[in-house]
Design an enzyme around this catalytic site. Structure first.
Site, PDB file in Angstrom:
ATOM      1  N   HIS B 188     -25.748  37.409 -15.991  1.00 46.67           N
ATOM      2  CA  HIS B 188     -24.525  38.185 -15.881  1.00 46.67           C
ATOM      3  C   HIS B 188     -24.546  39.185 -17.014  1.00 46.67           C
ATOM      4  O   HIS B 188     -24.590  38.812 -18.175  1.00 46.67           O
ATOM      5  CB  HIS B 188     -23.295  37.265 -15.992  1.00 46.67           C
ATOM      6  CG  HIS B 188     -22.009  38.000 -15.831  1.00 46.67           C
ATOM      7  ND1 HIS B 188     -21.268  38.001 -14.670  1.00 46.67           N
ATOM      8  CD2 HIS B 188     -21.331  38.801 -16.686  1.00 46.67           C
ATOM      9  CE1 HIS B 188     -20.206  38.745 -14.816  1.00 46.67           C
ATOM     10  NE2 HIS B 188     -20.206  39.238 -16.024  1.00 46.67           N
ATOM     11  N   CYS B 189     -24.577  40.441 -16.671  1.00 44.92           N
ATOM     12  CA  CYS B 189     -24.740  41.475 -17.688  1.00 44.92           C
ATOM     13  C   CYS B 189     -23.383  42.062 -18.071  1.00 44.92           C
ATOM     14  O   CYS B 189     -22.746  42.705 -17.241  1.00 44.92           O
ATOM     15  CB  CYS B 189     -25.647  42.582 -17.158  1.00 44.92           C
ATOM     16  SG  CYS B 189     -26.072  43.793 -18.403  1.00 44.92           S
ATOM     17  N   PRO B 190     -22.918  41.871 -19.307  1.00 48.14           N
ATOM     18  CA  PRO B 190     -21.623  42.449 -19.674  1.00 48.14           C
ATOM     19  C   PRO B 190     -21.670  43.962 -19.791  1.00 48.14           C
ATOM     20  O   PRO B 190     -20.664  44.626 -19.577  1.00 48.14           O
ATOM     21  CB  PRO B 190     -21.318  41.794 -21.022  1.00 48.14           C
ATOM     22  CG  PRO B 190     -22.604  41.309 -21.544  1.00 48.14           C
ATOM     23  CD  PRO B 190     -23.501  41.073 -20.385  1.00 48.14           C
ATOM     24  N   GLY B 193     -21.141  44.955 -16.374  1.00 49.31           N
ATOM     25  CA  GLY B 193     -19.904  44.412 -15.842  1.00 49.31           C
ATOM     26  C   GLY B 193     -20.066  43.692 -14.525  1.00 49.31           C
ATOM     27  O   GLY B 193     -19.154  43.672 -13.707  1.00 49.31           O
ATOM     28  N   ASN B 194     -21.244  43.126 -14.259  1.00 50.90           N
ATOM     29  CA  ASN B 194     -21.465  42.456 -12.981  1.00 50.90           C
ATOM     30  C   ASN B 194     -22.633  41.489 -13.158  1.00 50.90           C
ATOM     31  O   ASN B 194     -23.389  41.584 -14.132  1.00 50.90           O
ATOM     32  CB  ASN B 194     -21.807  43.512 -11.912  1.00 50.90           C
ATOM     33  CG  ASN B 194     -21.595  43.008 -10.508  1.00 50.90           C
ATOM     34  OD1 ASN B 194     -21.147  41.886 -10.286  1.00 50.90           O
ATOM     35  ND2 ASN B 194     -21.938  43.831  -9.537  1.00 50.90           N
TER      36      ASN B 194
END
Lengths: 158, 414
Positions: B188-190, B193-194
């Site tokens: 999950h890549c901050p 954002g997804n």
């Protein structure tokens, strides 16, 4: 013996849902979409084994065709990359085209093979490509129960 | 003090007696057809009537976009004029193409469904439960639910997901931030954002590769700019100080050195990330598998490699990046059949989350109002508590739901 229905409409109006059978995914070759061809025991009295296996094998072939990594998919991938993936907004991918073929095939199988035997196949895409859901219908008027399905009284109101 | 007169109600009674809540939101919205994204159980946000999907928290996506736009803006404004004059006009063209590619890849990564698996239908879940119960060992407490299967002659364990109520397919993982099972879950890549999964991995990869090129290019151009200025007889420091757009009070700080600094710090992390993901693509691994060491050979066990790898770097790369684009499985824009819409709506109202004072973000979602009848001596005062006042009263919604009169702006039964 199973009751006979002549078309899907008749099936839906005059029958009630008795049971559902789920054909799970077969992961022996990896994450490609393939379903198990093992014949479920609940369908033994309803449909011939060969017909069921033919349906599942044809579906597996369709999915294999959709997910095939070959010349056309590379072309599609490179073209998409070159256009910054904007081409996906305008063009239908090969996978989507095959999915439409699958939907038509399932509809045709339901009408010709499964509805006359009181069964209905749900397109796997509606279940997240996890299972092939086969619904077993019982005629409302029948008092007996076939193997594997719960007995449904004739007065079940829809 | 106030004498509150409350009657305890059974929340289950609310679902069977819609007549007692004629103005409930469920009734009004059930009359118009609802789309499936409106009753989606995961923690995602939808825009444009379900066309765009985002995680529940956008993370630092605005920061990522801001950094990219600001850096490129500074580059175009202050470096390009000089370089066009002294070198070639292709420089802004190349930078513009890279910039557009970066932004489009970033937006595609953020707004695409990463490969979310829809949750199992109740019938399916019941069927799986039946199979688990019947397959041995029901004498003692249920063991952790795993299923072993063979993939390319290698034993792989599939875990059961209690939230989604199904056995997770291989390479699928449940993202706790988005509360969804995602196929070929990478991470999950901050920044984006997804989640990054099967459907948007290629967009993510092209984003980081093009961003590496862009930052390297800008870094190189700015260095060239300073070098060229200093070559015209002046020292390096003088060249920087005399360059345009100098911030008056801090020496050496002007707008284009800001671009330089941003590029310098980000270039190492982005190049490192690109290199890491290139390795993952070449060996057909996901970040999740690499971190957990799922396929590393354990001591004493027979050789276990990655069963999904094609054992050829080129085939692995092509399969991951140029493979067919799978469709979205969650069908966001499909229309719900009317009976499902009503049952989904009433179910969501009964399972109201516990609002505590800490959870401000959830509280302000939608308009939550409570009508509570309080008995003040002789007269009954009808009070409408908004979400904010709930926080100040330190009342949790589950407390209110146990009491009568109203929830979610249903009228008071008087």
């Amino acid at each position: 013996m199973a009751t006979e229905f002549h078309n899907l409409q008749e099936l839906r109006h005059s029958a009630s849902l008795a049971n559902k059978v789920f054909v799970q995914r077969d992961y022996s070759e990896g994450t490609t979409c393939k379903f198990q061809t093992k014949f479920p025991s609940e369908l033994e009295s309803r449909i011939e084994r060969t017909l069921f296996e033919d349906t599942v094998k044809t579906l597996n072939n369709y999915y294999a065709e959709a997910e095939k990594i070959g010349g056309q998919s590379y072309l599609e991938g490179c073209l998409a990359c070159a256009t910054a993936y904007l081409i996906f907004l305008c063009m239908e991918t090969r996978y989507e085209k095959v999915l439409k073929k699958i939907a038509k095939y399932i509809q045709e199988q339901n009408e010709k093979v499964y509805a006359p035997r009181g069964l209905l196949i749900t397109d796997p895409i509606e279940r997240g490509m996890r299972v092939i859901e086969i619904s077993i219908y019982e005629d409302r008027g029948s008092s007996g129960s076939s193997s594997g399905s719960s007995s449904v009284s004739g007065s079940t109101a829809r | 003090m106030k004498n509150c007169e409350y009657q305890q109600i059974d929340p289950r009674a609310l679902s069977v007696s819609p007549a007692s809540a004629p103005q409930s939101p469920a009734e009004t919205t059930a009359q118009r057809s609802r789309r499936k994204w409106e009753v989606f159980p995961g923690r995602n946000r939808f825009f444009c009537d379900g066309r765009i999907i985002l995680a529940s928290q956008s993370g630092v996506l605005p920061l990522t976009l801001g950094l990219i736009v600001v850096t490129c803006g500074l580059f175009f404004a202050f470096d390009c004029p000089f370089l066009v004059e002294h070198l070639t006009a292709f420089i802004p063209v190349i930078a513009a193409v890279l910039f557009v590619f970066v932004v489009i890849s970033l937006l595609r990564t953020s707004f695409t469904d990463p490969g979310i698996l829809p949750r199992a239908t109740p019938d399916e879940a019941a069927d799986i439960e039946k199979q688990i119960d019947t397959s041995g060992s029901s004498t003692y407490r249920p063991p952790p639910r795993t299923k072993e299967i063979l993939i390319n002659q290698q034993v792989v364990k599939l875990k059961y997901c209690f939230t989604c109520k199904m056995f997770r397919p291989p390479r699928t993982s449940h993202c706790s931030l988005c509360d969804n099972c995602v196929e070929r879950f990478d991470h999950h890549c901050p920044w984006v954002g997804n989640c990054v999964g099967k459907r948007n991995y290629r967009f993510f990869y092209s984003f980081i590769i093009s961003l590496s090129f862009l930052t390297s290019f800008i870094f190189g151009c700015v260095i060239t700019h300073i070098t060229l200025r200093s070559q015209a007889g002046k020292s390096l420091v003088q060249a920087v100080q005399e360059s345009p757009a100098r911030y008056p009070f801090i020496p050496m700080l002007n707008f284009y050195t800001i671009a330089l600094v941003i590029c310098f710090f980000s270039i190492w992390s982005i190049l490192g990330l690109s290199g890491f993901h290139t390795y993952l693509v070449a060996s057909n691994l996901t970040t999740n598998e690499d971190i957990k060491g799922s396929w590393s050979s354990k001591r004493g066990a027979e050789e276990s490699g990655n069963p999904h790898s094609y054992n050829s770097i080129i085939t692995n790369c092509c399969a991951t990046l140029c493979g067919p684009m799978p469709p979205s499985l969650i069908d966001r824009r499909g229309v719900l059949p009317p009976d499902e819409a009503i049952s989904a709506a009433s179910a969501s109202e009964i399972e109201l989350p516990l609002f505590t004072a800490k959870n401000d973000a959830h509280m302000n979602k939608g308009s939550l109002k409570l009508d509570i009848t309080e008995q003040l001596g002789d007269k009954k005062e009808r009070k409408v508590l908004t979400a904010r006042s709930l926080l100040s009263h330190r009342v949790t919604l589950s407390d209110c739901c146990r009491y009568r009169t109203s929830c979610l702006s249903w009228p008071v039964g008087e």
